[in-house]
Scaffold this motif. Structure first.
Motif, PDB file in Angstrom:
ATOM      1  N   LYS A  54       9.892 -31.250  17.009  1.00 33.10           N
ATOM      2  CA  LYS A  54       9.687 -30.415  15.823  1.00 33.10           C
ATOM      3  C   LYS A  54      10.680 -30.812  14.725  1.00 33.10           C
ATOM      4  CE  LYS A  54       8.458 -25.931  14.330  1.00 33.10           C
ATOM      5  NZ  LYS A  54       7.597 -24.861  14.738  1.00 33.10           N
ATOM      6  N   ILE A  55      11.923 -31.093  15.151  1.00 30.70           N
ATOM      7  CA  ILE A  55      12.925 -31.573  14.194  1.00 30.70           C
ATOM      8  C   ILE A  55      12.462 -32.910  13.615  1.00 30.70           C
ATOM      9  CG2 ILE A  55      15.341 -32.217  13.922  1.00 30.70           C
ATOM     10  CD1 ILE A  55      15.929 -30.454  16.400  1.00 30.70           C
ATOM     11  N   ALA A  56      11.914 -33.751  14.491  1.00 28.98           N
ATOM     12  CA  ALA A  56      11.412 -35.050  14.028  1.00 28.98           C
ATOM     13  C   ALA A  56      10.299 -34.870  12.998  1.00 28.98           C
ATOM     14  CB  ALA A  56      10.902 -35.853  15.221  1.00 28.98           C
ATOM     15  N   THR A  57       9.434 -33.874  13.237  1.00 35.22           N
ATOM     16  CA  THR A  57       8.341 -33.619  12.286  1.00 35.22           C
ATOM     17  C   THR A  57       8.890 -33.210  10.927  1.00 35.22           C
ATOM     18  OG1 THR A  57       7.109 -32.788  14.174  1.00 35.22           O
ATOM     19  CG2 THR A  57       6.154 -32.403  12.021  1.00 35.22           C
ATOM     20  N   HIS A  58       9.907 -32.334  10.947  1.00 29.65           N
ATOM     21  CA  HIS A  58      10.507 -31.899   9.678  1.00 29.65           C
ATOM     22  C   HIS A  58      11.155 -33.075   8.956  1.00 29.65           C
ATOM     23  CE1 HIS A  58       9.498 -27.830  10.258  1.00 29.65           C
ATOM     24  NE2 HIS A  58      10.349 -27.579  11.222  1.00 29.65           N
ATOM     25  N   TRP A  86      -2.508 -35.504  15.464  1.00 26.18           N
ATOM     26  CA  TRP A  86      -2.710 -34.653  14.289  1.00 26.18           C
ATOM     27  C   TRP A  86      -2.055 -35.260  13.052  1.00 26.18           C
ATOM     28  CZ3 TRP A  86      -5.595 -30.146  13.888  1.00 26.18           C
ATOM     29  CH2 TRP A  86      -6.111 -29.642  15.085  1.00 26.18           C
ATOM     30  N   ASN A  87      -1.635 -36.508  13.147  1.00 25.28           N
ATOM     31  CA  ASN A  87      -1.073 -37.243  12.012  1.00 25.28           C
ATOM     32  C   ASN A  87       0.185 -36.606  11.431  1.00 25.28           C
ATOM     33  OD1 ASN A  87      -3.218 -39.108  12.107  1.00 25.28           O
ATOM     34  ND2 ASN A  87      -4.499 -37.627  11.029  1.00 25.28           N
ATOM     35  N   GLN A  88       0.989 -36.007  12.291  1.00 25.42           N
ATOM     36  CA  GLN A  88       2.243 -35.432  11.813  1.00 25.42           C
ATOM     37  C   GLN A  88       3.399 -36.414  11.983  1.00 25.42           C
ATOM     38  OE1 GLN A  88       2.336 -32.438  10.189  1.00 25.42           O
ATOM     39  NE2 GLN A  88       0.141 -32.726  10.390  1.00 25.42           N
ATOM     40  N   LEU A  89       3.250 -37.321  12.936  1.00 25.73           N
ATOM     41  CA  LEU A  89       4.259 -38.346  13.184  1.00 25.73           C
ATOM     42  C   LEU A  89       3.532 -39.660  13.379  1.00 25.73           C
ATOM     43  CD1 LEU A  89       6.599 -36.635  15.816  1.00 25.73           C
ATOM     44  CD2 LEU A  89       7.223 -37.226  13.495  1.00 25.73           C
ATOM     45  N   LYS A  90       4.250 -40.747  13.064  1.00 27.16           N
ATOM     46  CA  LYS A  90       3.670 -42.057  13.315  1.00 27.16           C
ATOM     47  C   LYS A  90       4.237 -42.596  14.620  1.00 27.16           C
ATOM     48  CE  LYS A  90       3.318 -43.234   8.464  1.00 27.16           C
ATOM     49  NZ  LYS A  90       4.276 -43.755   7.507  1.00 27.16           N
ATOM     50  N   ALA A  91       3.345 -43.029  15.497  1.00 31.00           N
ATOM     51  CA  ALA A  91       3.783 -43.484  16.821  1.00 31.00           C
ATOM     52  C   ALA A  91       4.759 -44.646  16.706  1.00 31.00           C
ATOM     53  CB  ALA A  91       2.574 -43.874  17.656  1.00 31.00           C
ATOM     54  N   GLU A  92       4.580 -45.527  15.697  1.00 27.16           N
ATOM     55  CA  GLU A  92       5.458 -46.700  15.596  1.00 27.16           C
ATOM     56  C   GLU A  92       6.849 -46.327  15.091  1.00 27.16           C
ATOM     57  OE1 GLU A  92       2.612 -46.275  14.008  1.00 27.16           O
ATOM     58  OE2 GLU A  92       2.728 -46.799  11.877  1.00 27.16           O
ATOM     59  N   CYS A 163       7.903 -17.277  18.788  1.00 26.77           N
ATOM     60  CA  CYS A 163       6.970 -18.152  19.495  1.00 26.77           C
ATOM     61  C   CYS A 163       6.447 -19.231  18.560  1.00 26.77           C
ATOM     62  CB  CYS A 163       5.816 -17.350  20.080  1.00 26.77           C
ATOM     63  SG  CYS A 163       5.038 -16.203  18.932  1.00 26.77           S
ATOM     64  N   ARG A 164       6.191 -18.843  17.311  1.00 29.13           N
ATOM     65  CA  ARG A 164       5.676 -19.823  16.361  1.00 29.13           C
ATOM     66  C   ARG A 164       6.782 -20.769  15.921  1.00 29.13           C
ATOM     67  NH1 ARG A 164       5.061 -18.141  10.352  1.00 29.13           N
ATOM     68  NH2 ARG A 164       7.292 -18.191  10.730  1.00 29.13           N
ATOM     69  N   ASN A 165       7.973 -20.223  15.692  1.00 27.89           N
ATOM     70  CA  ASN A 165       9.045 -21.058  15.162  1.00 27.89           C
ATOM     71  C   ASN A 165       9.537 -22.093  16.156  1.00 27.89           C
ATOM     72  OD1 ASN A 165       8.813 -19.517  12.915  1.00 27.89           O
ATOM     73  ND2 ASN A 165      10.658 -18.304  13.274  1.00 27.89           N
ATOM     74  N   ILE A 166       9.484 -21.773  17.436  1.00 26.68           N
ATOM     75  CA  ILE A 166       9.976 -22.725  18.434  1.00 26.68           C
ATOM     76  C   ILE A 166       8.886 -23.734  18.805  1.00 26.68           C
ATOM     77  CG2 ILE A 166       9.316 -21.491  20.558  1.00 26.68           C
ATOM     78  CD1 ILE A 166      12.817 -22.818  20.144  1.00 26.68           C
ATOM     79  N   CYS A 167       7.634 -23.386  18.529  1.00 27.47           N
ATOM     80  CA  CYS A 167       6.509 -24.183  19.034  1.00 27.47           C
ATOM     81  C   CYS A 167       6.520 -25.604  18.457  1.00 27.47           C
ATOM     82  CB  CYS A 167       5.191 -23.502  18.690  1.00 27.47           C
ATOM     83  SG  CYS A 167       3.777 -24.397  19.328  1.00 27.47           S
ATOM     84  N   PRO A 168       6.592 -26.630  19.324  1.00 21.75           N
ATOM     85  CA  PRO A 168       6.654 -27.999  18.823  1.00 21.75           C
ATOM     86  C   PRO A 168       5.379 -28.453  18.121  1.00 21.75           C
ATOM     87  CG  PRO A 168       6.440 -27.981  21.203  1.00 21.75           C
ATOM     88  CD  PRO A 168       6.657 -26.576  20.789  1.00 21.75           C
ATOM     89  N   VAL A 169       4.260 -27.810  18.410  1.00 18.39           N
ATOM     90  CA  VAL A 169       3.022 -28.269  17.791  1.00 18.39           C
ATOM     91  C   VAL A 169       2.538 -27.322  16.680  1.00 18.39           C
ATOM     92  CG1 VAL A 169       2.243 -29.648  19.725  1.00 18.39           C
ATOM     93  CG2 VAL A 169       1.670 -27.236  19.653  1.00 18.39           C
TER      94      VAL A 169
END
Lengths: 273, 86
Positions: A54-58, A86-92, A163-169
């Motif tokens: 989730k930190i990585a997404t931010h 879901w196109n939130q992070l790039k695998a590479e 629950c929402r704030n901790i949720c990684p997805v």
């Protein structure tokens, strides 16, 4: 592990590394950088877990090209998989170091805060839903009893959004749970069961059964069980394994992909010439 | 896709025992008879199911534990556990 992280940072394989650092005897999520290489010596691996992805997404939101390394248990891997789809992070752009995982239904031994789930007390067993039930066991309750038991759990909710704030997805910019026209917001108790059901529906095709929501819940609502039920229905109805499937979620807002090939249109014939 | 999504929702509502209160039908704008039939049937079904059980919860905002006790196992389980503990 520590040498590995140092090498990654030095060689520029990753710009930042997300792990846990011991500070005042607490193991907290920490972002290790090339500028503060000495901090890497404090990298710890323990039962503590946070949604590092989730930190990585931010971070990716701020800087789409940042290369991120992180520690990954099985649940982190599943969450990453969902975030890629879901196109939130790039695998590479994401590299992971695998660490030992929780002893879920998948594994017997591991290091995880979910290692020893709390046992439900007598009262909760009698009027509520035991967090440690299996999804199938829910169906053994009668219709009326099921409603009563779940409503008992839901009415405890203090709408902390934990629950929402901790949720990684959970990555939506606008959350239905904070939309005044859908659910009453502000310092009120949540409308039940709609608050929990809305979140449950949104977990379809996303929930990777990490159990962080339940760990975060101050009121001990069996959320993992609720979303486990959701995932099971998704599996039954859509034949989709959330987290391990490489296919896009059936709940993708774009819907099914069109199989037609794009073709240029026939040039229009000018009539007046 | 819609069938699947509605099935998903029905199953999820089934968690709260409300699955029969959701119905999906395809009716063309030319099928007035069918529309009447489906709506009448569904109305009858809902009537036979009785009022929405969630209304009872809405009226008493602060739920009383005693009222929430599951009907089937009222007290039995608790007494047994007390005995086994003693």
């Amino acid at each position: 592990m520590i040498n590995n992280v140092k090498a990654w940072l030095e060689d520029g394989i990753v710009d930042v590394f997300l792990g846990y650092r011991e500070m005042d005897h607490h193991h907290l999520p920490h972002c290790f950088t090339r500028e503060h290489m000495e901090e890497v010596d404090d990298l710890v691996i323990s039962q503590v877990r946070y949604p590092l992805e989730k930190i990585a997404t931010h971070m990716t939101e701020m800087d789409p090209d940042i290369k991120i390394g992180m520690l990954a248990r099985d649940c982190n891997d599943r969450a990453l998989n969902v975030l890629f789809l879901w196109n939130q992070l790039k695998a590479e752009n994401v590299s992971t170091l695998t660490v030992n995982c929780c002893p879920s239904r998948l594994k017997e031994h591991g290091d995880c805060s979910y290692l020893t789930p709390e046992k439900a007390g007598v009262f909760k067993k009698q009027v509520g839903v035991d967090n440690n039930l299996e999804v199938e066991e829910l169906d053994t309750y009668g219709r009326k009893e099921r409603l009563n038991r779940w409503m008992y759990e839901f009415q405890k909710c203090i709408k902390c959004y934990g629950c929402r704030n901790i949720c990684p997805v959970c990555f939506c910019k606008e959350c239905s749970l904070e939309h005044d026209e859908l659910i009453k917001t502000g310092p009120l108790l949540p409308e039940i069961p709609i608050f929990h059901m809305v979140r449950a529906v949104h977990m379809a095709g996303r929930c990777i059964d990490c159990g962080l929501c339940e760990a975060a819940c101050p009121m001990d609502i069996p959320l993992r069980l609720l979303y486990g039920k959701v995932s099971q229905i998704v599996k039954d109805v859509f034949d989709y394994d959330t987290g391990s499937s490489a296919l896009e979620s059936p709940f993708n807002i774009l819907g099914d992909k069109v199989a037609l090939e794009p073709k240029p249109m026939e040039p229009a014939i000018a009539v007046n010439e | 896709m819609t069938v699947k999504r509605i099935t998903f929702l029905q199953e999820l509502l089934g968690l709260l025992g409300l699955e029969e209160r959701l119905h999906l039908s395809w009716i063309s704008s030319a099928e007035a008879q069918k529309f009447v039939q489906v709506v009448s049937d569904f109305t009858e079904k809902i009537r036979s199911l009785g009022p929405n059980p969630l209304l009872a919860f809405r009226e008493s905002k602060i739920a009383v534990a005693a009222e929430l006790m599951p009907l089937n196992s009222k007290g039995d389980d608790y007494d047994q556990q007390r005995q086994s503990m003693a």
